[in-house]
Design an enzyme around this catalytic site. Sequence first.
Site, PDB file in Angstrom:
ATOM      1  N   GLU A  49       0.777  -7.974 -11.413  1.00  0.00           N
ATOM      2  CA  GLU A  49       1.468  -8.708 -12.473  1.00  0.00           C
ATOM      3  C   GLU A  49       2.498  -9.651 -11.846  1.00  0.00           C
ATOM      4  O   GLU A  49       3.147  -9.313 -10.859  1.00  0.00           O
ATOM      5  CB  GLU A  49       2.180  -7.717 -13.393  1.00  0.00           C
ATOM      6  CG  GLU A  49       2.899  -8.362 -14.575  1.00  0.00           C
ATOM      7  CD  GLU A  49       3.617  -7.360 -15.460  1.00  0.00           C
ATOM      8  OE1 GLU A  49       3.811  -7.647 -16.652  1.00  0.00           O
ATOM      9  OE2 GLU A  49       3.990  -6.274 -14.959  1.00  0.00           O
TER      10      GLU A  49
ATOM     11  N   LYS B 121      -1.435 -10.041 -22.419  1.00  0.00           N
ATOM     12  CA  LYS B 121      -0.832  -8.714 -22.544  1.00  0.00           C
ATOM     13  C   LYS B 121      -0.473  -8.385 -23.988  1.00  0.00           C
ATOM     14  O   LYS B 121       0.245  -9.137 -24.652  1.00  0.00           O
ATOM     15  CB  LYS B 121       0.413  -8.663 -21.655  1.00  0.00           C
ATOM     16  CG  LYS B 121       1.074  -7.285 -21.530  1.00  0.00           C
ATOM     17  CD  LYS B 121       2.257  -7.406 -20.591  1.00  0.00           C
ATOM     18  CE  LYS B 121       2.967  -6.072 -20.381  1.00  0.00           C
ATOM     19  NZ  LYS B 121       4.150  -6.243 -19.493  1.00  0.00           N
TER      20      LYS B 121
ATOM     21  N   CYS C 158       0.168  -3.792 -16.935  1.00  0.00           N
ATOM     22  CA  CYS C 158       1.393  -2.994 -16.793  1.00  0.00           C
ATOM     23  C   CYS C 158       1.696  -2.062 -17.968  1.00  0.00           C
ATOM     24  O   CYS C 158       1.093  -0.996 -18.089  1.00  0.00           O
ATOM     25  CB  CYS C 158       2.576  -3.932 -16.505  1.00  0.00           C
ATOM     26  SG  CYS C 158       3.999  -3.106 -15.741  1.00  0.00           S
TER      27      CYS C 158
END
Length: 266
Positions: free
Chosen positions: A41, A112, A153
């Site tokens: 990331e 995301k 993440c």
Amino acid sequence: MTVLAAVQMTSGADKPANLEAAFRLVRKAVRRGATFVGLPENFAWMGPEPEREQNAEPLDGPTLAAMGVLAKELSVTLLAGSVLETGAPGGRLFNTSVLFGPDGARLAVYRKLHLFDVEVGDGQTYRESAAVAPGTEVVVAEAPLGKVGLSVCYDLRFPELYRRHSEAGAVVLTVPSAFTLATGKDHWEVLLRARAIENQTYVLAPAQQGKHPKERLTWGHAMVVDPWGLVVARASEGEGVAVAEFDAALLAKVRASLPALKHRRL
């Protein structure tokens, strides 16, 4: 033979330096036999918040264009872990992961879904949603080794996302991350292994590690986890790559001997 590699790096506010490190580590992974390489990331930039917008780019910007060129040059599947993408609603950005095929073509774009708005007790307050808009789509890509479920993440804490990946036939889950030191030391490996066991997939988890601007600390421990939940490769401190074979026969054996995916009732 397909070989997975998870890159570990320490990105900062110097974008050219970050990109040089990313290119160097991808090449290192390929020299070790990798055919599917993942970057973490924010691999291109991880600097102070006031500089965030000036370091964001559109999907056709120079950073992702360079990743496509690199994938083609090396003939590898390349996960550009995540970059800050311009064009989100309300003047915000997306935290976007892009998968490239060995021909350099873009295979998938994932934005995301779950944003990191937390206080973890490390002296930092994280409000990702202040500048980043959530994506809206679950993404499973067709890649040379099979189907790949994309995430970033904080998504790791939401098992329902990975179940959607599994239902769509994913054999690898990607989790490029910048896990905080405070949460990573207790939760990172546990969650990665859980996602692998639950979905009987490989998990490719590139990671940021070390000290970043504004005293931000990340845990690292980039790794590859197999479908039985074993960590088959792990990076140590500092820059590095975790490299392991993607064993299709093992994946099939695990799913046949313990057919939990077929036993689901909900």
